[in-house]
Design a protein around this motif. Structure first.
Motif, PDB file in Angstrom:
ATOM      1  N   ASP A   3       6.671  65.780 -36.810  1.00 32.80           N
ATOM      2  CA  ASP A   3       7.968  65.827 -36.119  1.00 32.80           C
ATOM      3  C   ASP A   3       7.866  65.375 -34.672  1.00 32.80           C
ATOM      4  OD1 ASP A   3       6.491  68.218 -35.557  1.00 32.80           O
ATOM      5  OD2 ASP A   3       8.319  68.974 -34.600  1.00 32.80           O
ATOM      6  N   ASN A   4       6.715  65.540 -34.048  1.00 27.30           N
ATOM      7  CA  ASN A   4       6.564  65.231 -32.631  1.00 27.30           C
ATOM      8  C   ASN A   4       6.405  63.721 -32.435  1.00 27.30           C
ATOM      9  OD1 ASN A   4       5.381  64.728 -30.068  1.00 27.30           O
ATOM     10  ND2 ASN A   4       4.690  66.850 -29.967  1.00 27.30           N
ATOM     11  N   PRO A   5       7.362  63.043 -31.710  1.00 28.75           N
ATOM     12  CA  PRO A   5       7.315  61.578 -31.588  1.00 28.75           C
ATOM     13  C   PRO A   5       6.042  61.062 -30.913  1.00 28.75           C
ATOM     14  CG  PRO A   5       8.969  62.517 -30.109  1.00 28.75           C
ATOM     15  CD  PRO A   5       8.502  63.630 -30.998  1.00 28.75           C
ATOM     16  N   VAL A   6       5.558  61.843 -29.932  1.00 32.92           N
ATOM     17  CA  VAL A   6       4.331  61.407 -29.239  1.00 32.92           C
ATOM     18  C   VAL A   6       3.150  61.429 -30.195  1.00 32.92           C
ATOM     19  CG1 VAL A   6       2.697  62.004 -27.407  1.00 32.92           C
ATOM     20  CG2 VAL A   6       5.161  62.131 -26.966  1.00 32.92           C
ATOM     21  N   ASP A   7       3.007  62.563 -30.926  1.00 36.88           N
ATOM     22  CA  ASP A   7       1.914  62.665 -31.894  1.00 36.88           C
ATOM     23  C   ASP A   7       2.037  61.605 -32.976  1.00 36.88           C
ATOM     24  OD1 ASP A   7       0.710  64.669 -30.591  1.00 36.88           O
ATOM     25  OD2 ASP A   7       1.181  66.270 -32.022  1.00 36.88           O
ATOM     26  N   LEU A   8       3.288  61.357 -33.400  1.00 37.19           N
ATOM     27  CA  LEU A   8       3.544  60.362 -34.430  1.00 37.19           C
ATOM     28  C   LEU A   8       3.074  58.977 -33.968  1.00 37.19           C
ATOM     29  CD1 LEU A   8       4.935  59.724 -37.155  1.00 37.19           C
ATOM     30  CD2 LEU A   8       7.065  59.397 -35.885  1.00 37.19           C
ATOM     31  N   ASP A   9       3.494  58.627 -32.772  1.00 36.51           N
ATOM     32  CA  ASP A   9       3.142  57.318 -32.226  1.00 36.51           C
ATOM     33  C   ASP A   9       1.626  57.182 -32.058  1.00 36.51           C
ATOM     34  OD1 ASP A   9       3.714  54.747 -31.079  1.00 36.51           O
ATOM     35  OD2 ASP A   9       3.281  55.635 -29.105  1.00 36.51           O
ATOM     36  N   LEU A  10       0.996  58.257 -31.507  1.00 33.48           N
ATOM     37  CA  LEU A  10      -0.448  58.188 -31.274  1.00 33.48           C
ATOM     38  C   LEU A  10      -1.217  58.092 -32.584  1.00 33.48           C
ATOM     39  CD1 LEU A  10      -0.901  60.762 -28.366  1.00 33.48           C
ATOM     40  CD2 LEU A  10      -1.198  58.278 -28.237  1.00 33.48           C
ATOM     41  N   THR A  11      -0.720  58.804 -33.608  1.00 32.08           N
ATOM     42  CA  THR A  11      -1.398  58.748 -34.907  1.00 32.08           C
ATOM     43  C   THR A  11      -1.302  57.337 -35.482  1.00 32.08           C
ATOM     44  OG1 THR A  11      -0.668  61.031 -35.234  1.00 32.08           O
ATOM     45  CG2 THR A  11      -1.584  59.915 -37.139  1.00 32.08           C
ATOM     46  N   LEU A  12      -0.092  56.784 -35.383  1.00 33.74           N
ATOM     47  CA  LEU A  12       0.083  55.407 -35.874  1.00 33.74           C
ATOM     48  C   LEU A  12      -0.839  54.458 -35.115  1.00 33.74           C
ATOM     49  CD1 LEU A  12       3.976  55.304 -36.301  1.00 33.74           C
ATOM     50  CD2 LEU A  12       2.240  55.441 -38.107  1.00 33.74           C
ATOM     51  N   ARG A  13      -0.911  54.628 -33.792  1.00 35.40           N
ATOM     52  CA  ARG A  13      -1.765  53.742 -32.990  1.00 35.40           C
ATOM     53  C   ARG A  13      -3.246  53.937 -33.316  1.00 35.40           C
ATOM     54  NH1 ARG A  13       0.718  51.101 -28.762  1.00 35.40           N
ATOM     55  NH2 ARG A  13       2.874  51.741 -28.427  1.00 35.40           N
ATOM     56  N   ALA A  14      -3.634  55.199 -33.562  1.00 42.06           N
ATOM     57  CA  ALA A  14      -5.034  55.459 -33.910  1.00 42.06           C
ATOM     58  C   ALA A  14      -5.385  54.750 -35.208  1.00 42.06           C
ATOM     59  CB  ALA A  14      -5.251  56.969 -34.056  1.00 42.06           C
ATOM     60  N   PHE A  15      -4.441  54.786 -36.178  1.00 43.94           N
ATOM     61  CA  PHE A  15      -4.707  54.094 -37.439  1.00 43.94           C
ATOM     62  C   PHE A  15      -4.718  52.588 -37.244  1.00 43.94           C
ATOM     63  CE2 PHE A  15      -3.334  58.052 -39.778  1.00 43.94           C
ATOM     64  CZ  PHE A  15      -4.578  58.269 -40.343  1.00 43.94           C
ATOM     65  N   SER A  16      -3.779  52.090 -36.426  1.00 44.37           N
ATOM     66  CA  SER A  16      -3.719  50.635 -36.278  1.00 44.37           C
ATOM     67  C   SER A  16      -4.954  50.140 -35.520  1.00 44.37           C
ATOM     68  CB  SER A  16      -2.417  50.216 -35.577  1.00 44.37           C
ATOM     69  OG  SER A  16      -2.494  50.512 -34.203  1.00 44.37           O
ATOM     70  N   SER A  17      -5.533  50.999 -34.656  1.00 44.73           N
ATOM     71  CA  SER A  17      -6.763  50.579 -33.969  1.00 44.73           C
ATOM     72  C   SER A  17      -7.909  50.451 -34.958  1.00 44.73           C
ATOM     73  CB  SER A  17      -7.116  51.582 -32.857  1.00 44.73           C
ATOM     74  OG  SER A  17      -7.684  52.743 -33.423  1.00 44.73           O
ATOM     75  N   ARG A  18      -7.732  51.125 -36.135  1.00 43.40           N
ATOM     76  CA  ARG A  18      -8.746  50.994 -37.176  1.00 43.40           C
ATOM     77  C   ARG A  18      -8.380  49.857 -38.134  1.00 43.40           C
ATOM     78  NH1 ARG A  18     -13.256  51.852 -36.878  1.00 43.40           N
ATOM     79  NH2 ARG A  18     -13.349  51.846 -39.133  1.00 43.40           N
ATOM     80  N   LYS A  19      -7.348  49.122 -37.831  1.00 45.25           N
ATOM     81  CA  LYS A  19      -6.884  47.978 -38.628  1.00 45.25           C
ATOM     82  C   LYS A  19      -6.613  48.395 -40.072  1.00 45.25           C
ATOM     83  CE  LYS A  19      -8.445  44.792 -35.388  1.00 45.25           C
ATOM     84  NZ  LYS A  19      -8.205  45.666 -34.237  1.00 45.25           N
ATOM     85  N   LEU A  20      -6.003  49.564 -40.221  1.00 51.19           N
ATOM     86  CA  LEU A  20      -5.683  50.069 -41.560  1.00 51.19           C
ATOM     87  C   LEU A  20      -4.547  49.254 -42.165  1.00 51.19           C
ATOM     88  CD1 LEU A  20      -6.654  52.587 -43.252  1.00 51.19           C
ATOM     89  CD2 LEU A  20      -4.470  53.609 -42.579  1.00 51.19           C
ATOM     90  N   THR A  21      -4.716  48.880 -43.429  1.00 50.22           N
ATOM     91  CA  THR A  21      -3.713  48.004 -44.040  1.00 50.22           C
ATOM     92  C   THR A  21      -2.649  48.762 -44.834  1.00 50.22           C
ATOM     93  OG1 THR A  21      -5.249  47.724 -45.861  1.00 50.22           O
ATOM     94  CG2 THR A  21      -5.201  45.981 -44.209  1.00 50.22           C
ATOM     95  N   ASN A  22      -2.985  50.015 -45.221  1.00 51.32           N
ATOM     96  CA  ASN A  22      -2.002  50.760 -46.013  1.00 51.32           C
ATOM     97  C   ASN A  22      -0.709  50.941 -45.212  1.00 51.32           C
ATOM     98  OD1 ASN A  22      -4.758  51.493 -46.744  1.00 51.32           O
ATOM     99  ND2 ASN A  22      -3.785  52.747 -48.329  1.00 51.32           N
TER     100      ASN A  22
END
Lengths: 142, 507
Positions: A15-34
């Motif tokens: 629910d937390n937009p900051v946590d949401l954004d950071l989680t997405l960014r953490a995954f994208s830094s791992r070049k996750l394709t899912n």
């Protein structure tokens, strides 16, 4: 099979937009394709169950925050883990709460993993790596 | 007693009487009665002969009994032939005997002796009476000042003596109450009378040692007093109760006080219950608060750290050194804030959690915490010595872990800058406790701060020298206190520090 798996989504319940954004960014830094699907509260998370029943691709892993509006994470976990079909979907609690009582309840309900979100972003990326390796890649048939 | 002694002479022959009175009239008052016995007569000695003795011997017995306990001496004059008969009366009706013919000196001496004995008996009786009067006065004063009323129930006549104090208790003058038993029974509260009479009845049938009753008793003004009575029985020679004697004490005020006390106590209990309920609510709120601290306070921190890291990673190249320094300061501040939250949370949880008593393998716990600090220990070439074998203590495991984690982190933090840093662990068994020590050779501290370092948020060093939240040692102290133990430290600036914790074997 690998092609299908890489299109299988990850469901992120946060629910937390900051946590949401950071989680997405953490995954994208791992070049996750899912693809990553997002539920912003417990109700939205449970709405996905209907979609999967109608044939939408079920997620390869569900990342679930505990403190959610409307329906909390433990309730969501309980519904999924009692579902005859979807109880096999791995659920990882990804939360700030290090309450032992929460951890205990989550394990009793059948959670697959329990990760306390680190404040340090570097460590958070490590967590994302761990999730990806373990639940994203490892699940793919080699 | 300066009055002249009176001698009653009862002789058959009037010439003998003349003779004797002529002999005594100089020293004594002589009485020759018109009739005998005569209750109006007063005398100290009776002189008689065999004939008058025979006539009056029964009267003599009555006379002696009448004046008892006073001694009434009787002297008999007897002829030689009647000595044996006269002697047989001695100590019955007669106290002294003179054999005729009379030797005047002997007669004088014997009369004087008898009169002296008589005098002594009178003096003794006076003294006795005086003493009795005095002590009964004292008893009355005591009963009066203690407000104790007396009653004396004659079981044969059914009449009761009520003492003035008994009457005064219920507002009556001495002459306003008769000797009837109904004076008591009519005043007992209708709800109490049956119980009282039943108890009295049982007591008269089979008495017990500590008879007492409490009942309501009507005052002259119509109000009821609470009376406490105690009593005992007096038996006749056949062992039948003839008298019941007891006391009345007004306990109305005492009863009221007791009732007030009871009310106060129950009010107090009520208050304690309320307070406890309030405290339970507060504890619940506190738990909710710590939960929210762990969850909600950390979320924004993650945002600050995450975005400053992203800022650095994505745009670091276009920033100058100062801007990059700002970002790294933001991140280190965030980390410190996080540590503060973690420590505070642990401290408050320590406050709320129950103390456990479980086996703790102390060497393993030390080893495991040393492992978490392996990088620091290796990079600063610490010499770590554990001076004791594996030992199992009965202690609060969580508490021991908090203690060791903080003491080890402290020892490393304050010693890693000195050459050849060392940490020594000791364990000493005492009669009733264990003493665990952690000794370093670091910067140490001034002993005047040895107490203060255990207080929360107390720091002896600036944050840039030795970072920390100021909670660590407070947590050590709290964790040890919970086990009823204590924590203390010894140090000298520049010569290292030793921290001790004492863990009682039974807490």
């Amino acid at each position: 099979m690998e092609a299908i798996n890489s299109f299988q989504p990850i469901l992120l319940v946060e629910d937390n937009p900051v946590d949401l954004d950071l989680t997405l960014r953490a995954f994208s830094s791992r070049k996750l394709t899912n693809p990553i699907e997002i539920a912003r509260d417990g109700e939205e998370a449970l709405a996905y169950i209907e979609k999967w029943e109608k044939g939408d691709p079920r997620p390869v892993v569900i990342l679930l925050d505990l403190k959610l509006p409307k329906i909390n994470g433990l309730e969501v976990l309980e519904v999924i883990k009692k579902h005859p079909e979807f109880k096999t979907i791995p659920v990882v609690i990804l939360t700030t709460s290090s309450e032992t009582s929460d951890m205990k309840t989550a394990y009793q309900l059948g959670v697959n993993s329990y990760i306390v979100k680190p404040v340090d972003f570097d460590k958070f990326i490590e967590v994302a790596t761990h999730i990806e390796l373990y639940w994203g890649v490892l699940n793919k048939p080699l | 007693m300066n009055r002249q002694s009176k001698i009653l002479i009862l002789l058959e022959q009037s010439k003998d009487y003349e003779l004797l009175s002529a002999l005594f009239e100089r020293n004594y008052e002589i009485i020759k009665p018109e009739k005998f016995p005569d209750e109006t007569l007063n005398y100290d000695l009776i002189i008689l002969d065999g004939i008058t003795h025979n006539r009056y011997k029964n009267v003599l017995v009555d006379e002696k009994a009448r004046v008892n306990p006073l001694f009434l001496p009787v002297l008999i004059l007897t002829g030689k032939k009647d000595v044996d008969i006269a002697a047989s009366f001695l100590w019955k009706t007669v106290d002294e005997m003179i054999v005729l013919p009379v030797n005047k000196t002997e007669l004088h001496a014997r009369v004087e002796m008898l009169l002296r004995t008589r005098k002594q008996s009178i003096e003794l009786d006076n003294a006795h009476e005086k003493l009795h009067k005095q002590s009964s006065e004292q008893l009355n004063i005591a009963l009066k000042s203690a407000n104790i009323g007396l009653w004396d129930w004659n079981l044969e006549t059914d009449k009761v003596y009520y003492s003035p104090e008994w009457k005064k208790q219920i507002g009556y003058k001495d002459d306003e109450i008769s000797n009837e038993l109904t004076e008591w029974s009519d005043r007992v509260h209708p709800e109490d009378i049956e119980r009282c009479q039943k108890t009295i009845h049982e007591f008269l049938k089979t008495p017990w040692p500590d008879y007492n009753l409490e009942f309501r008793f009507r005052h002259k003004n119509g109000n009821y007093l609470w009376i406490y009575t105690q009593a005992s029985l007096i038996n006749n020679s056949q062992g039948e109760p003839v008298q019941m004697i007891g006391s009345h004490v007004d306990i109305t005020e005492w009863k009221q006080l007791r009732e007030e006390l009871r009310m106060l106590n129950s009010e107090l209990e009520q208050k304690v219950k309320q307070r406890t309920a309030q405290l339970v609510v507060i504890i619940k709120q506190l738990e909710a608060f710590t939960y929210s601290v762990s969850h909600d306070l950390k979320s924004p921190l993650r945002g600050i750290d995450g975005y400053s890291k992203l800022l650095f990673d994505l745009y670091g190249n276009s920033l100058n050194d100062e801007a990059r320094h700002f970002i790294s300061t933001i991140r280190s501040s965030t980390k410190q804030m996080n540590q503060l939250i973690v420590d505070l949370l642990q401290y408050s949880r320590l406050e709320l959690a129950d103390v456990q008593r479980e086996p703790v393998e102390i060497k393993s716990v030390v080893d495991s915490f040393l492992q978490t600090q392996e990088d620091e220990i290796n990079s600063h070439h610490f010499l770590v010595v554990i001076n004791f074998p594996e030992t199992t203590l009965m202690a609060d495991s969580t508490g021991i872990q908090i203690v060791l984690r903080n003491l080890i982190e402290n020892a490393i933090k304050f010693s890693k800058s000195v050459p050849n840093p060392e940490i020594n662990f000791g364990l000493e068994e005492k009669h009733e406790s264990w003493i665990l020590s952690v000794k370093d050779n670091g910067v140490g501290f001034d002993m005047k701060y040895s107490q203060r370092i255990f207080e929360i948020f107390q720091r002896l060093h600036r944050a840039e020298e030795y970072p920390g939240t100021g909670i660590g040692l407070a947590m050590v102290s709290k964790a040890v206190q919970r086990m009823n133990g204590k924590a203390w430290a010894e140090s000298q600036p520049g010569h290292g520090a030793t921290f001790y914790i004492e863990i009682p074997k039974s807490h």
